[in-house]
Design a protein around this motif. Structure first.
Motif, short mmCIF file in Angstrom:
data_model
loop_
_atom_site.label_atom_id
_atom_site.label_comp_id
_atom_site.label_asym_id
_atom_site.label_seq_id
_atom_site.Cartn_x
_atom_site.Cartn_y
_atom_site.Cartn_z
N PRO A 203 41.80 44.16 39.15
CA PRO A 203 42.16 44.54 37.78
C PRO A 203 40.94 44.84 36.89
O PRO A 203 40.98 45.77 36.10
CB PRO A 203 42.93 43.32 37.26
N LEU A 204 39.86 44.04 37.01
CA LEU A 204 38.64 44.24 36.22
C LEU A 204 38.96 44.54 34.75
O LEU A 204 38.66 45.63 34.24
CB LEU A 204 37.80 45.36 36.83
N GLY A 246 52.69 37.04 35.39
CA GLY A 246 51.33 36.73 35.80
C GLY A 246 50.84 37.64 36.91
O GLY A 246 51.63 38.16 37.71
N PHE A 247 49.52 37.83 36.94
CA PHE A 247 48.89 38.73 37.89
C PHE A 247 48.23 37.95 39.03
O PHE A 247 47.68 36.86 38.82
CB PHE A 247 47.82 39.57 37.20
N THR A 248 48.26 38.55 40.21
CA THR A 248 47.50 38.04 41.33
C THR A 248 46.09 38.65 41.31
O THR A 248 45.81 39.53 40.51
CB THR A 248 48.20 38.34 42.66
N ARG A 249 45.25 38.19 42.23
CA ARG A 249 43.82 38.48 42.08
C ARG A 249 43.45 39.93 42.31
O ARG A 249 42.61 40.48 41.61
CB ARG A 249 43.03 37.56 43.03
N TYR A 250 44.02 40.57 43.32
CA TYR A 250 43.74 41.98 43.53
C TYR A 250 44.75 42.57 44.49
O TYR A 250 45.51 41.87 45.15
CB TYR A 250 42.32 42.22 44.05
N SER A 251 44.76 43.92 44.55
CA SER A 251 45.62 44.64 45.48
C SER A 251 44.82 45.04 46.70
O SER A 251 43.70 45.54 46.58
CB SER A 251 46.18 45.90 44.79
N THR A 252 45.38 44.84 47.88
CA THR A 252 44.68 45.16 49.11
C THR A 252 44.73 46.66 49.43
O THR A 252 44.02 47.12 50.32
CB THR A 252 45.28 44.40 50.30
N ASP A 253 45.56 47.40 48.70
CA ASP A 253 45.73 48.84 48.96
C ASP A 253 45.46 49.63 47.69
O ASP A 253 45.12 49.07 46.65
CB ASP A 253 47.14 49.12 49.48
N MET A 254 45.62 50.93 47.76
CA MET A 254 45.36 51.79 46.61
C MET A 254 46.55 51.95 45.69
O MET A 254 46.47 52.61 44.66
CB MET A 254 44.90 53.18 47.08
N GLU A 530 22.40 35.80 35.30
CA GLU A 530 23.61 36.59 35.57
C GLU A 530 23.68 37.76 34.59
O GLU A 530 23.87 37.55 33.39
CB GLU A 530 24.84 35.70 35.44
N ILE A 531 23.55 38.98 35.12
CA ILE A 531 23.47 40.17 34.28
C ILE A 531 24.67 41.09 34.47
O ILE A 531 25.20 41.66 33.51
CB ILE A 531 22.19 40.97 34.60
N GLN A 532 25.11 41.28 35.69
CA GLN A 532 26.12 42.30 35.99
C GLN A 532 27.53 41.77 35.79
O GLN A 532 27.89 40.71 36.28
CB GLN A 532 25.94 42.79 37.43
N ASP A 533 28.34 42.55 35.05
CA ASP A 533 29.73 42.19 34.84
C ASP A 533 30.51 42.37 36.14
O ASP A 533 30.26 43.29 36.91
CB ASP A 533 30.35 43.08 33.76
N ASN A 534 31.47 41.48 36.35
CA ASN A 534 32.27 41.54 37.57
C ASN A 534 33.72 41.28 37.19
O ASN A 534 34.17 41.74 36.15
CB ASN A 534 31.73 40.53 38.60
N VAL A 535 34.45 40.53 38.01
CA VAL A 535 35.83 40.19 37.64
C VAL A 535 35.85 39.35 36.36
O VAL A 535 36.85 39.33 35.64
CB VAL A 535 36.56 39.45 38.78
N ILE A 536 34.76 38.65 36.09
CA ILE A 536 34.52 37.99 34.82
C ILE A 536 33.26 38.61 34.23
O ILE A 536 32.29 38.82 34.95
CB ILE A 536 34.33 36.47 35.00
N PRO A 537 33.23 38.93 32.95
CA PRO A 537 32.00 39.49 32.37
C PRO A 537 30.81 38.55 32.59
O PRO A 537 30.96 37.33 32.61
CB PRO A 537 32.35 39.61 30.88
#
Length: 605
Positions: A203-204, A246-254, A530-537
């Protein structure tokens, strides 16, 4: 049944391994001293309680008596909960990424007796794991000089990754950076299914915060169209729990169809904020629905009576990923009767929703479009959907539930607190503000120490682990947001004091950034930034924004200047990889577009 030292820990992840035949240690002086005394290599195995592949490797290898004997005889084995100790995870994840070009969990890194990394990877099948154990043990015994050489080079690489920040020279803020970044970034958009043109899809949320705001400020209609497409597809896809919210962590497909089924607090907190802001921009009723249902899920399944929020729900139940959430056609037909016809079409109980012999509930049409096709009004459809959910949700709740990670993390709680604040600001529901205030008071009462610092974790009434930069950054951010909807000055004061503490104990004078760990923490082989934003900023991008806002609230120009200097150091990174610096880019919007402050004076009415 075997029992090892982890039985005395509070982390649900460590407790999952407490009955392995492996002689696990938690990270600490006992394990590190044993490695030096016995001159053994260290295995540092990092994961988290909701991690599916962590469970797989545990069942295949760490519960295997033969494997355990090899590990116990030849290594000092340390288990780490990455959520409790993100500092340790960062160090050894960097090492593995330098070695292999990728990372993930479970993270398994072998180190010298002095904890310098030597070799590592992520998930290993049983036979390959045994091979690695024996090969490394033989190398350490027969050619230790090679091990020292590898470890020296790898450790230097881990340290150098952060020195790149310290070596940068501020060249100011490039007013063309955002446009150049978005131009490159948008070439990688999936304009059919939303999100990036690849799988897996995360989701990012922070990426879409930036894109939503930039689209509005720069009047980029195509960009707004992509953001709305992405939010629609996520909301209607399998990554969203269509029944329970509620959302799950990520989708395994496109297609946003098949999720990795764990539900993380940090995702849902950020997504509540994102969909709240998207509703303010678009007034789309789907976004309101997502916010309300997600907060109902959080209140129902992730909230402690104290107002604290739990960390996560597992991907697995009864040893199967997703079993709790999927449905068979037969069971739905039996439960729904005549309603199955429209329900099956609405939630795609067909080839679209089919997955491993069952069905993932997902949608391909918005309510208005579906209702028109099936001869109903949107209001009639809404009533039918609510009735079906009220029937099916209690049935699902009687199943064996996924495991709950019931530790409370200060940083993640602040993210969820911010989600409640943003939902209240958008929808004006008093219950959202009450939940936010209850959690804020929990943090002050339990996680704020007398010395002005924060604890990182809380469970069973006990606060533990000195706070990391992420804890300070997100609590300051949440308290500033809470101040802006309540005008209660205590939240501004707490934010100011926590910022002072951060400047004292986390400051990296050489770069102008902040270290992830406090100067009061026992040192690891490297002190990360920690500089780069990821799933958490990234904690530094959040602190840079905090200083900008505090500078304006308090009239402190030094804070604004510090924020600008931090931002100036990532200008080239922004141009090259917008998706990894989106929270920095939100800050840059404030410098490039008019930044307005609204002061309200007079008696309340």
């Amino acid at each position: 049944m075997h029992t090892n030292r982890l039985i005395h820990e509070s982390s649900p992840y460590l407790l999952q391994h407490a009955h392995n035949p492996v002689d696990w240690f938690a990270w600490g002086n006992e394990a590190l001293a044993k490695a030096k005394t016995e001159n053994k290599l260290i295995l540092i195995s990092v994961g988290y309680s909701a991690c599916h592949w962590c469970h797989v490797m545990e069942h295949e290898s760490f519960e295997d008596e033969k494997v355990a004997r090899i590990m116990n005889d030849l290594f000092v084995c340390i288990k780490v909960d990455r959520e409790e100790r993100p500092d340790i995870d960062q160090v050894y994840m960097t090492a593995v990424q330098l070695m292999t070009g990728h990372g993930g969990w479970p993270l398994n890194c072998f180190a010298l007796p002095d904890a310098r990394p030597l070799y590592g990877g992520t998930y290993f099948p049983n036979e390959r794991w045994i091979e690695i154990l024996l090969t490394l043990a033989d190398l350490w015994k027969g050619e230790p000089e090679k091990c020292f050489q590898y470890a020296n080079e790898l450790t230097e690489g881990v340290k150098k990754a952060d020195r790149l920040i310290a070596d940068k020279v501020s060249e100011g803020i490039n007013d063309k950076a955002l446009g150049l970044s978005v131009e490159q970034w948008s070439a990688r958009f999936d304009n059919t299914e939303g999100g990036p043109a690849r799988a897996p899809k995360f989701p990012l949320p922070n990426n879409y915060f930036f894109l939503l705001r930039y689209a509005h400020l720069a009047k980029k209609e195509n960009l707004l169209k992509h953001v709305r497409l992405t939010l629609d597809k996520m909301a209607m896809g399998g990554i969203y729990d269509q029944l329970g919210g509620g959302f799950t962590r990520y989708s395994t497909d496109m297609l946003w169809k098949v999720p990795h089924f764990e539900k993380m607090l940090y995702d849902n907190g950020q997504l509540v904020s994102l969909y709240s802001e998207a509703f303010r921009a678009t007034k789309d009723p789907l976004y309101r629905e997502i916010v309300f249902e997600t907060l109902q899920f959080v209140a129902r399944e992730l909230t402690h009576e104290s107002g604290a929020f739990f960390s996560a729900l597992d991907a697995d139940s009864e040893g199967e990923e997703g079993k709790y959430y999927v449905w068979s056609r037969e069971s739905l037909e039996e439960l729904l009767g005549d309603d199955f016809k429209w329900f099956g079409a609405y939630y795609n109980i067909n080839m679209t929703g089919a997955w491993e012999g069952n069905y993932i509930l997902l949608r391909r049409e918005k309510d208005e479009e579906f209702a028109m096709k099936h001869g109903m009004t949107p209001e009639e459809l809404k009533v039918k959907v609510a009735r079906a959910k009220a029937l099916l949700l209690p049935v699902r709740e009687r199943r064996v539930r996924p495991g709950l990670d019931d530790k409370t993390l200060t940083s993640w709680n602040a993210i969820m607190l911010r989600g409640y604040v943003d939902a209240f600001e958008t929808f004006g529901e008093d219950e959202f503000l009450l939940a936010a205030l209850k959690n804020a008071r929990f943090i002050v009462k339990n996680q704020l120490r007398e010395d002005g610092g924060l604890w990182h974790s809380w469970k069973n009434g006990k606060s533990t682990i000195n706070g990391f930069l992420e804890d300070y950054a997100f609590v300051i951010d949440a308290f500033l947001a809470l101040y802006q909807v309540t005008f209660d000055e205590q939240w501004m004061q707490f934010a100011g004091k926590l910022s002072d503490y951060t400047l004292t104990h986390f400051d990296d004078a050489a770069s102008g950034m902040f270290f992830f760990t406090s100067d009061q923490d026992a040192p690891l082989i490297a002190r990360k930034t920690e500089i780069q934003d990821n799933v958490i900023p990234a904690s530094n991008s959040v602190m840079a924004r905090n200083l900008f806002y505090l500078g304006h609230f308090l009239g402190n120009t030094a804070y604004i200047e510090r924020s600008a200097r931090m931002l100036s150091l990532v200008q080239q990174d922004i141009i090259g990889y917008g998706g990894g610096y989106s929270n920095w880019m939100i800050l840059q919007l404030h410098f490039e577009f008019p930044f307005r402050e609204v002061a309200i004076v007079g008696n309340s009415v």
